[in-house]
Design an enzyme around this catalytic site. Sequence first.
Site, PDB file in Angstrom:
ATOM      1  N   GLN A 100     -44.519  29.414 122.417  1.00 34.13           N
ATOM      2  CA  GLN A 100     -44.349  30.848 122.149  1.00 34.13           C
ATOM      3  C   GLN A 100     -43.991  31.064 120.683  1.00 34.13           C
ATOM      4  O   GLN A 100     -42.994  30.523 120.195  1.00 34.13           O
ATOM      5  CB  GLN A 100     -43.245  31.432 123.040  1.00 34.13           C
ATOM      6  CG  GLN A 100     -43.055  32.932 122.882  1.00 34.13           C
ATOM      7  CD  GLN A 100     -41.966  33.446 123.803  1.00 34.13           C
ATOM      8  OE1 GLN A 100     -41.373  32.697 124.551  1.00 34.13           O
ATOM      9  NE2 GLN A 100     -41.694  34.754 123.723  1.00 34.13           N
ATOM     10  N   GLY A 117     -36.238  33.879 118.596  1.00 34.09           N
ATOM     11  CA  GLY A 117     -36.647  32.479 118.576  1.00 34.09           C
ATOM     12  C   GLY A 117     -35.789  31.587 117.706  1.00 34.09           C
ATOM     13  O   GLY A 117     -36.267  30.573 117.188  1.00 34.09           O
ATOM     14  N   GLU A 118     -34.502  31.923 117.550  1.00 28.64           N
ATOM     15  CA  GLU A 118     -33.659  31.094 116.676  1.00 28.64           C
ATOM     16  C   GLU A 118     -33.433  29.703 117.267  1.00 28.64           C
ATOM     17  O   GLU A 118     -33.400  28.715 116.530  1.00 28.64           O
ATOM     18  CB  GLU A 118     -32.317  31.773 116.413  1.00 28.64           C
ATOM     19  CG  GLU A 118     -31.496  31.002 115.375  1.00 28.64           C
ATOM     20  CD  GLU A 118     -30.278  31.757 114.870  1.00 28.64           C
ATOM     21  OE1 GLU A 118     -29.419  31.107 114.237  1.00 28.64           O
ATOM     22  OE2 GLU A 118     -30.195  32.971 115.101  1.00 28.64           O
ATOM     23  N   ARG A 120     -35.568  28.017 119.091  1.00 28.40           N
ATOM     24  CA  ARG A 120     -36.797  27.264 118.833  1.00 28.40           C
ATOM     25  C   ARG A 120     -36.869  26.829 117.376  1.00 28.40           C
ATOM     26  O   ARG A 120     -37.313  25.727 117.070  1.00 28.40           O
ATOM     27  CB  ARG A 120     -38.015  28.135 119.189  1.00 28.40           C
ATOM     28  CG  ARG A 120     -38.353  28.158 120.676  1.00 28.40           C
ATOM     29  CD  ARG A 120     -39.348  29.253 121.005  1.00 28.40           C
ATOM     30  NE  ARG A 120     -38.689  30.543 121.143  1.00 28.40           N
ATOM     31  CZ  ARG A 120     -39.264  31.702 120.943  1.00 28.40           C
ATOM     32  NH1 ARG A 120     -40.528  31.751 120.553  1.00 28.40           N
ATOM     33  NH2 ARG A 120     -38.616  32.822 121.124  1.00 28.40           N
ATOM     34  N   ASN A 152     -32.025  36.736 124.520  1.00 27.88           N
ATOM     35  CA  ASN A 152     -30.929  35.863 124.908  1.00 27.88           C
ATOM     36  C   ASN A 152     -30.455  36.121 126.325  1.00 27.88           C
ATOM     37  O   ASN A 152     -30.131  35.180 127.057  1.00 27.88           O
ATOM     38  CB  ASN A 152     -29.760  36.022 123.924  1.00 27.88           C
ATOM     39  CG  ASN A 152     -30.002  35.279 122.626  1.00 27.88           C
ATOM     40  OD1 ASN A 152     -30.028  34.060 122.597  1.00 27.88           O
ATOM     41  ND2 ASN A 152     -30.195  36.011 121.547  1.00 27.88           N
TER      42      ASN A 152
END
Length: 324
Positions: A100, A117-118, A120, A152
Amino acid sequence: MAKKKTGLGRGIGALMQEAEQEAQIEYEPPVEEVKSESRSLAKKSEKNSNLPSAIETDENGTLWIDPALLKPNPQQPRQIFDETQLKELSDSIAEHGIVQPIVIEDAGDGTFYIIAGERRTRAAKLAGIKKVPVQLRKFNDEKKLEVALIENIQRADLNPIEEAQAYYNLMKLGGLNQDEVAQKVGKGRPTVTNALRLLKLPEDMQNSLIVGQITSGHARALLSVVNPADQRVLFGKIIANNLSVRQAENQAAALNDGGRATKKEGKKDGARVRDPDIISIEQKFMESLGTKVSLNGGLDKGQLVIDYFSRADLDRLYQAIIKE
């Protein structure tokens, strides 16, 4: 195929679609409508030429960037990242890649904010990945927080205090009430209300909740205690005696029902009644130190006994008394 429900009122996809309607995508320039294959290719080329120089695109139109150029969303509600879970995600990314794309926004200084997306991104850096897939978007501050919060919550990654703080920030940024916040994040109003109440706890109790030393159930029991000194005593007992939530609730009810830290067990017949000045001084000590304090003796001579219930509690009392 029927769309899988997320369990929330709205998910990341819905927020992204809404955001695209509110704000133009950074790299998409206005182009006249021409129905021809050559114009389509020209449009693709024009889009690519308007990308920030740090972003690359492949033959499928996917955008890629060096994760070293990505920095946290200034509205990111999550502050704590589990190292073990990050390592597991890093191993998965090293083997399978990032499925993603990470949603980012141009920071205007050659770097980019991570909107979603932190985890990831951190895991990709840990795995030594040099290029990660991204989607370039533009959001206002409220939308930055909303997207990060939804992501989150959907992954159950926020601790109770982070979630409460995120709701509070969303209310401030958007001028929203609790009902409106609940609707935005797909939660019931009682969930938002109970979360926000956690922010009324003293800082050390909030920290205990963050690290898992106490649970949200314990926190609610503490919040139900009216007297601050009694609340401090109950907190110490929860930590020292590993009380269950039910036990904490029962003790909270007893404290509110008159069984305060200043109260002693019932005196036997004929026992001397304690000096009310001594009781008043004890109460002032407890309110000041936030723990149980006993004066054994009289106003001219006796013992001052200060209770503590953990090493952290002792450290807190030391700092309060010594004032280094």
